[in-house]
Design a protein around this motif. Structure first.
Motif: not given
Length: 979
Positions: A313-325, A348-358
């Protein structure tokens, strides 16, 4: 020493002054009703002397709050009368001086809050006796340093908060807490610390949470192991804190580290620190683009395989691409993207590697729309349970917006500008349990909006623009327990608009435009509804209702009807609350009711709370018995109702009432007996009520001062309405005072005396008093003078007193022999000589005193006649009191001594006077005997000398009369009528 003695003397005098008053009221504090005698609040008082504020509190006080007062000084031993305190709040005052031993003897105190004052320094011994203290807050003061040993005795201290001061010496702080074996939390945020340098002191091993946010840290400067036991460390908002400050510092036990708004370079920090990378909150560290995020993720991946909590949070992020995380370790717990500049989260395509998120938090961004996510190659977050989009700018939620998160249980879309919610927007959310759509711009809900949300339990639609609830809107929500539709524009429900809500327990409809209570309420919610909020609608009544709208709500326990717009309920109809036998709380405030039916509350037998503040128009005329069935009522609030009288007929049945608020009414007096008849009453508020400082309230004043059961709120601040210079509790009552004991003694003595003497007076003096009364009346009317004149020149020779039954003998025998046959006597006879139209008693008195003699013709009928008795009484008074020979007794028939025994007045006369016996026809020689009788009677009338005669019937001579004592008691019967 002199100063301490003076302070002790001041405290003692204050306590003595307070204890002169023995009642249950307090000068500057209010006791909370539950539990009794333990919790007190002294808020917004004008008293600056602490002893005056708390001097009258009982020793039983456990919880004490003294806030927003002009108190500036706490003298030594200020709390000696409340030594059982466990929780003490002294925040938001003007404290600038606390003397040594100010808290002496508070050995049981667990929590002390002296925040938001002006304290600039503390004495080393100020906390000396607080051995059991576990919580201490010195927040928002002016402390610059701490004296040595100030916390030396606080061996049980768990939490120490010293944020928002001017502390600069961390070494002194560390020294002061180093020996506290149980200290767990230390908060030093908002100070002027520049480093964490310290001498040989070390933080206690028990310390796990350390807040040093918003200081001026330039470095840490602490020993390598100094922070070795800390688990939560907040160093955020120290803008000049560099990365190298952490080199060599042991952070191995940290499980949460905040470095927001510092100069720490996150990747460099991770490389030089032994902190667990998964424990770092990366919020506010300038990670505003994909490059920086990728760099962070790469660094993290080399240290951990998964991250439970990822804070961005509070990082000034404007956009999250599919590769950001993409290169980050797997996020298994929560992802915080709040307070950035995101305009979209895509699907939430930028979370394709994090599907365990709750849990995913996207609050406080710039998102304007939630797009449809029912497409191919969709990333499904099947483990996601909580999703929040609060505080964004969302205008529309499109169809299948959450199809990629099918198992979320909590969805927060509130505080946006959503005006369009597609019918299929919530499609597929069969696991959803809580949905928040409040504070948006929704206008319509459709019958298929919630059709898939079969497990929904809480639905919040408050503060939208919904006007109508259409048929079938909630038909699928059979597990819904809480529905909040407050603050909308609802005017009505369609016939089946609420169908399907078979499990609903809490229903909020406040702030809508309902003009009546819909019948579907008691049709749908017969056995489920416990809370119904209809506050601030447009419901009103001008006449009776035929049936109660709550008839079938048998489990309803909380009902709010207060503040109906624009003019209130107007009328509270009869039978309106029929069927609400389980109701516990009822709110009717601010309704301008001008008629309260006397049976309005009859069915509310289990009611414990009733609010009627400002509910009525003008003066409230409460009907007797209106509360007759509220025997379980605990709290009754009747503030500003215009009540004029406090009567037992209205309030007498409230036998379980604990708290009664009557402030701001117009009563001028209260009978304390009514208050005393409420056995459970403990709290009475009569502030701003114009109770007159007059004798009609002197008993109430005495009761308020000396009752030991009922707390009269701020009694000692109540002013006399006609004189603001004087108070109700001490207005002068000298002129009203009556010694009740003396009064009762005198009253009892007088009553006993009257009961004893009255029968005797009646027997002995009845006729004499009656005689004196008539004589006085005659005298008052100038009759007495004329009677005396007539006595000197008597008009008659004799007044004949006889009973009408003996009238024949008087006319045939007495009159011819005394007025005829050569006799010259003039007789006064009532049937002939009494003045017509004159009072009978006046005629009798005049006849007695206008005649030289009174001849009483005695027979059995004569003895039973009240008026004959009066005549002989008057004549006997003249005989005995004036010593004049004026009374002659003539017995027409033999009367036994037994018969005369009841007439003591006649018997008394016979002891002094000889009587004549009329010789009857049974005598041997009646003619001769009668002639002798008349001669003796004539001789007696001519003379005033005593004589004795005895008529012997057998010998034809006068027999000596018997003297028999006659009782003066007379009958009220046998009064003869004048012809």
């Amino acid at each position: 020493m002199a100063s301490l003695t003076y302070q002790l003397l001041s405290v003692t005098l204050a306590l003595c002054a307070v204890h002169l008053i023995s009642g249950y009221s307090f000068r500057n504090c209010i006791e909370d009703p539950y539990p009794y005698g333990q919790s007190f609040k002294c808020i917004l008082r004008k008293e600056s002397n602490l002893s005056a504020v708390i001097g009258d509190l009982p020793q039983t006080a456990v919880n004490l709050t003294i806030t927003i007062n002009p108190v500036w000084h706490i003298p030594s031993m200020s709390f000696v009368n409340v030594t059982n305190l466990e929780y003490l709040r002294l925040d938001h005052n003007y404290l600038r001086k606390i003397d040594p031993f100010a808290f002496q003897n508070l050995t049981r105190l667990k929590s002390l809050n002296v925040s938001s004052n002006n304290i600039s320094q503390l004495n080393p011994y100020v906390f000396k006796d607080l051995h059991n203290l576990t919580y201490l807050s010195l927040t928002n003061n002016s402390l610059k340093q701490l004296p040595v040993g100030i916390f030396s005795t606080l061996l049980n201290l768990d939490t120490l908060i010293m944020r928002q001061n001017f502390l600069t010496n961390f070494s002194g702080i560390a020294e002061s807490v180093s020996h506290l074996p149980k200290l767990r939390v230390l908060d030093l945020c908002f100070n002027n610390l520049t480093n964490l340098k310290h001498s040989n002191a070390s933080l206690p091993k028990s310390l796990t949470t350390l807040y040093i946010c918003r200081n001026n840290l330039l470095t840490l400067g602490c020993h390598q192991s100094f922070l070795g036991f800390i688990q939560l460390l907040d160093l955020s908002y120290n803008p000049r804190l560099p990365t190298m400050a952490f080199q060599g510092v042991d952070l191995s036990h940290i499980n949460y580290l905040r470095l927001r708004s510092t100069s720490v370079k996150v990747v460099e920090f991770l490389n030089i620190s032994n902190v667990n990378a998964g424990s770092v909150d990366f919020s506010g560290m300038g990670l505003k683009n994909d490059t920086l995020l990728t760099e962070l993720c790469t660094s993290l991946k080399g240290k951990v395989k998964s991250i439970k909590r990822m804070g961005l949070s509070n990082n000034g992020i404007k956009n999250l691409t599919n590769y950001a995380l993409q290169y980050c370790p797997t996020i298994t717990g929560s992802l915080d993207l709040s307070r950035n500049n995101l305009k979209s989260t895509g699907c939430f395509k930028f979370l394709d590697k994090h599907t365990q998120i709750k849990s995913l938090n996207a609050e406080h961004n710039h998102i304007t729309s939630l797009q449809s996510c029912k497409t191919e190659n969709m990333v499904y977050l099947n483990h996601l349970e909580e999703l929040s989009y609060r505080y964004n700018r969302i205008l529309s939620v499109n169809a299948y917006a959450f199809s990629h998160t099918p198992n979320i249980k909590t969805l927060k879309l509130n505080i946006n500008t959503i005006s369009f919610l597609h019918r299929k927007a919530l499609k597929g959310l069969k696991s959803l349990e809580m949905l928040r759509l409040d504070n948006n711009l929704l206008t319509d809900l459709f019958n298929d909006t919630f059709e898939d949300n079969v497990n929904l339990q809480t639905l919040n639609l408050r503060n939208n623009r919904i006007a109508v609830i259409f048929n079938g809107t909630f038909l699928s929500l059979r597990n819904l327990t809480t529905l909040d539709l407050g603050g909308n524009k609802i005017t009505h429900f369609e016939q089946s608009g609420l169908d399907g809500l078979t499990s609903l327990s809490k229903f909020y409809l406040d702030g809508n435009n309902l003009k009546e209570i819909d019948t579907s309420l008691y049709r749908v919610f017969q056995d489920t509804l416990t809370v119904l909020d209809l506050k601030s609608n447009q419901i009103y009544f001008l006449h009776k209702v035929t049936s109660s709208p709550f008839m079938n709500l048998s489990k309803l326990s909380d009902l709010k009807l207060d503040g109906q717009r624009p003019h209130g309920l107007s009328v509270l109809p009869q039978n309106f609350f029929r069927g609400l036998h389980s109701l516990k709380s009822l709110y009717l405030a601010n309704n301008n009711i001008y008629y309260l039916a006397p049976d309005a509350f009859d069915d509310l037998t289990n009611l414990t709370f009733l609010s009627l503040e400002s509910c009525c128009v003008g003066v409230a005329q409460l009907q007797p018995g209106i509360f007759k069935n509220l025997r379980n009522l605990n709290i009754l609030s009747m503030e500003n109702m215009g009540i004029q009288t406090f009567s037992k007929e209205v309030f007498g049945n409230l036998t379980k009432l604990h708290k009664l608020q009557l402030n701001r009414n117009v009563m001028q007096s209260i009978h304390f007996e009514i208050l005393d008849s409420l056995p459970e009453l403990h709290y009475l508020d009569i502030r701003n009520t114009p109770l007159s400082c007059t004798c009609k309230n002197h008993l109430l004043q005495n009761w308020t001062l000396h009752n030991r059961r009922v707390q009269v709120v701020y009694l000692y601040n109540m002013k006399c309405p006609d004189d603001n210079q004087h108070n109700f509790y001490n207005f002068k009552t000298n002129v009203c005072y009556i010694d009740l004991g003396e009064y009762l003694f005198l009253s009892t003595a007088i009553v006993i005396f009257l009961f004893t003497v009255t029968p005797l007076l009646y027997v002995k003096l009845y006729w004499k008093m009656k005689y004196n009364y008539y004589v006085f009346r005659s005298w008052f009317s100038d009759q007495w003078r004329r009677l005396r004149e007539q006595e000197e020149n008597c008009k008659y020779d004799a007044f004949i007193s006889y009973n009408t039954s003996d009238e024949q003998w008087v006319i045939e025998q007495l009159m011819p022999n005394l007025e005829g046959n050569g006799s010259s006597f003039k007789l006064c006879l009532h049937h002939r000589d009494f003045e017509l139209g004159r009072d009978i008693v006046d005629n009798i008195v005049s006849a007695v005193y206008s005649s030289r003699k009174t001849i009483c013709v005695v027979s059995r009928n004569f003895l039973t006649s009240e008026w004959c008795s009066l005549e002989i009484q008057l004549a006997s008074y003249r005989l005995f009191d004036e010593h004049r020979d004026v009374l002659l007794l003539v017995f027409l028939e033999p009367i036994s001594e037994r018969q005369l025994s009841s007439y003591h007045r006649m018997r008394k006369v016979m002891l002094k006077k000889t009587y004549l016996q009329w010789p009857g026809s049974d005598c041997t020689n009646p003619t001769q005997a009668q002639e002798l009788f008349w001669n003796q009677l004539r001789r007696a009338m001519r003379t005033g000398s005593r004589f004795e005669t005895e008529q012997n019937c057998s010998e034809g001579r006068e027999k000596e009369g018997r003297t028999e004592h006659v009782d003066a008691r007379t009958s009220d019967e046998n009064y003869y009528l004048l012809p």
